[in-house]
Motif scaffolding. Structure first.
Motif, PDB file in Angstrom:
ATOM      1  N   UNK A 104       6.515   6.783   0.782  1.00 40.55           N
ATOM      2  CA  UNK A 104       6.517   7.679  -0.366  1.00 40.55           C
ATOM      3  C   UNK A 104       6.726   9.100   0.124  1.00 40.55           C
ATOM      4  N   UNK A 105       7.072   9.960  -0.797  1.00 41.97           N
ATOM      5  CA  UNK A 105       7.162  11.387  -0.513  1.00 41.97           C
ATOM      6  C   UNK A 105       6.201  12.081  -1.459  1.00 41.97           C
ATOM      7  N   UNK A 106       5.250  12.796  -0.878  1.00 42.79           N
ATOM      8  CA  UNK A 106       4.265  13.536  -1.660  1.00 42.79           C
ATOM      9  C   UNK A 106       4.693  14.992  -1.723  1.00 42.79           C
ATOM     10  N   UNK A 107       4.330  15.647  -2.794  1.00 40.89           N
ATOM     11  CA  UNK A 107       4.702  17.050  -2.940  1.00 40.89           C
ATOM     12  C   UNK A 107       3.486  17.898  -3.253  1.00 40.89           C
ATOM     13  N   UNK A 108       3.464  19.067  -2.655  1.00 40.10           N
ATOM     14  CA  UNK A 108       2.478  20.097  -2.980  1.00 40.10           C
ATOM     15  C   UNK A 108       3.283  21.312  -3.397  1.00 40.10           C
ATOM     16  N   UNK A 109       3.012  21.794  -4.602  1.00 36.39           N
ATOM     17  CA  UNK A 109       3.746  22.949  -5.111  1.00 36.39           C
ATOM     18  C   UNK A 109       3.525  24.159  -4.192  1.00 36.39           C
ATOM     19  N   UNK A 157      -4.008  16.806   4.172  1.00 38.00           N
ATOM     20  CA  UNK A 157      -4.879  15.664   4.427  1.00 38.00           C
ATOM     21  C   UNK A 157      -5.511  15.144   3.139  1.00 38.00           C
ATOM     22  N   UNK A 158      -5.928  16.042   2.256  1.00 35.70           N
ATOM     23  CA  UNK A 158      -6.513  15.641   0.972  1.00 35.70           C
ATOM     24  C   UNK A 158      -5.470  14.909   0.132  1.00 35.70           C
ATOM     25  N   UNK A 159      -4.252  15.438   0.093  1.00 37.92           N
ATOM     26  CA  UNK A 159      -3.177  14.819  -0.680  1.00 37.92           C
ATOM     27  C   UNK A 159      -2.885  13.404  -0.165  1.00 37.92           C
ATOM     28  N   UNK A 160      -2.815  13.251   1.148  1.00 42.34           N
ATOM     29  CA  UNK A 160      -2.551  11.942   1.743  1.00 42.34           C
ATOM     30  C   UNK A 160      -3.712  10.993   1.490  1.00 42.34           C
ATOM     31  N   UNK A 213      -5.997   6.231  -1.124  1.00 37.18           N
ATOM     32  CA  UNK A 213      -7.022   5.646  -1.993  1.00 37.18           C
ATOM     33  C   UNK A 213      -6.403   4.935  -3.193  1.00 37.18           C
ATOM     34  N   UNK A 214      -5.286   5.443  -3.695  1.00 38.75           N
ATOM     35  CA  UNK A 214      -4.595   4.789  -4.819  1.00 38.75           C
ATOM     36  C   UNK A 214      -3.851   3.529  -4.373  1.00 38.75           C
ATOM     37  N   UNK A 215      -3.349   3.515  -3.147  1.00 40.31           N
ATOM     38  CA  UNK A 215      -2.506   2.420  -2.661  1.00 40.31           C
ATOM     39  C   UNK A 215      -3.285   1.228  -2.135  1.00 40.31           C
ATOM     40  N   UNK A 216      -4.475   1.456  -1.595  1.00 37.67           N
ATOM     41  CA  UNK A 216      -5.197   0.402  -0.885  1.00 37.67           C
ATOM     42  C   UNK A 216      -6.430  -0.037  -1.669  1.00 37.67           C
ATOM     43  N   UNK A 217      -6.561  -1.332  -1.773  1.00 40.04           N
ATOM     44  CA  UNK A 217      -7.764  -1.921  -2.356  1.00 40.04           C
ATOM     45  C   UNK A 217      -8.166  -3.074  -1.448  1.00 40.04           C
ATOM     46  N   UNK A 218      -9.427  -3.102  -1.053  1.00 41.56           N
ATOM     47  CA  UNK A 218      -9.938  -4.170  -0.209  1.00 41.56           C
ATOM     48  C   UNK A 218     -11.047  -4.876  -0.965  1.00 41.56           C
ATOM     49  N   UNK A 219     -10.936  -6.185  -1.032  1.00 41.87           N
ATOM     50  CA  UNK A 219     -11.975  -6.995  -1.678  1.00 41.87           C
ATOM     51  C   UNK A 219     -12.481  -8.009  -0.659  1.00 41.87           C
ATOM     52  N   UNK A 220     -13.750  -8.319  -0.719  1.00 43.09           N
ATOM     53  CA  UNK A 220     -14.309  -9.293   0.203  1.00 43.09           C
ATOM     54  C   UNK A 220     -15.492  -9.990  -0.455  1.00 43.09           C
ATOM     55  N   UNK A 221     -15.829 -11.160   0.110  1.00 39.96           N
ATOM     56  CA  UNK A 221     -17.002 -11.887  -0.325  1.00 39.96           C
ATOM     57  C   UNK A 221     -17.502 -12.737   0.843  1.00 39.96           C
ATOM     58  N   UNK A 222     -18.771 -12.986   0.864  1.00 40.93           N
ATOM     59  CA  UNK A 222     -19.374 -13.824   1.896  1.00 40.93           C
ATOM     60  C   UNK A 222     -19.133 -15.280   1.517  1.00 40.93           C
ATOM     61  N   UNK A 223     -18.570 -16.067   2.435  1.00 42.32           N
ATOM     62  CA  UNK A 223     -18.276 -17.467   2.161  1.00 42.32           C
ATOM     63  C   UNK A 223     -19.365 -18.412   2.682  1.00 42.32           C
TER      64      UNK A 223
END
Length: 59
Positions: free
Chosen positions: A17-22, A39-42, A47-57
């Motif tokens: 992706x390409x992020x922009x800061x005015x 760093x905050x922008x990235x 945080x929007x792109x990654x989701x991790x889910x887990x459960x104990x089996x």
């Protein structure tokens, strides 16, 4: 300012992706403040792109 970012999983790129800061938001920031803003922008993008889910089996 445009910032190119790439997300990789196991060394393989999965999202780019390409992020922009005015420019007017950067104003008279110091170099350290600009780096912090990038760093905050990235981090926000990650945080929007990654989701991790887990459960104990098994106990």
């Amino acid at each position: 300012m445009r910032i190119s970012v790439q997300l990789a999983v196991e060394g393989k790129p999965v999202k780019q992706d390409v992020l922009e800061i005015a420019e007017h938001k950067l104003g008279e920031m110091t170099e350290e403040e600009i780096e912090s803003a990038i760093e905050v922008k990235i981090r926000t993008w990650v945080d929007r792109m990654i989701q991790v889910e887990w459960e104990v089996l098994d106990d």
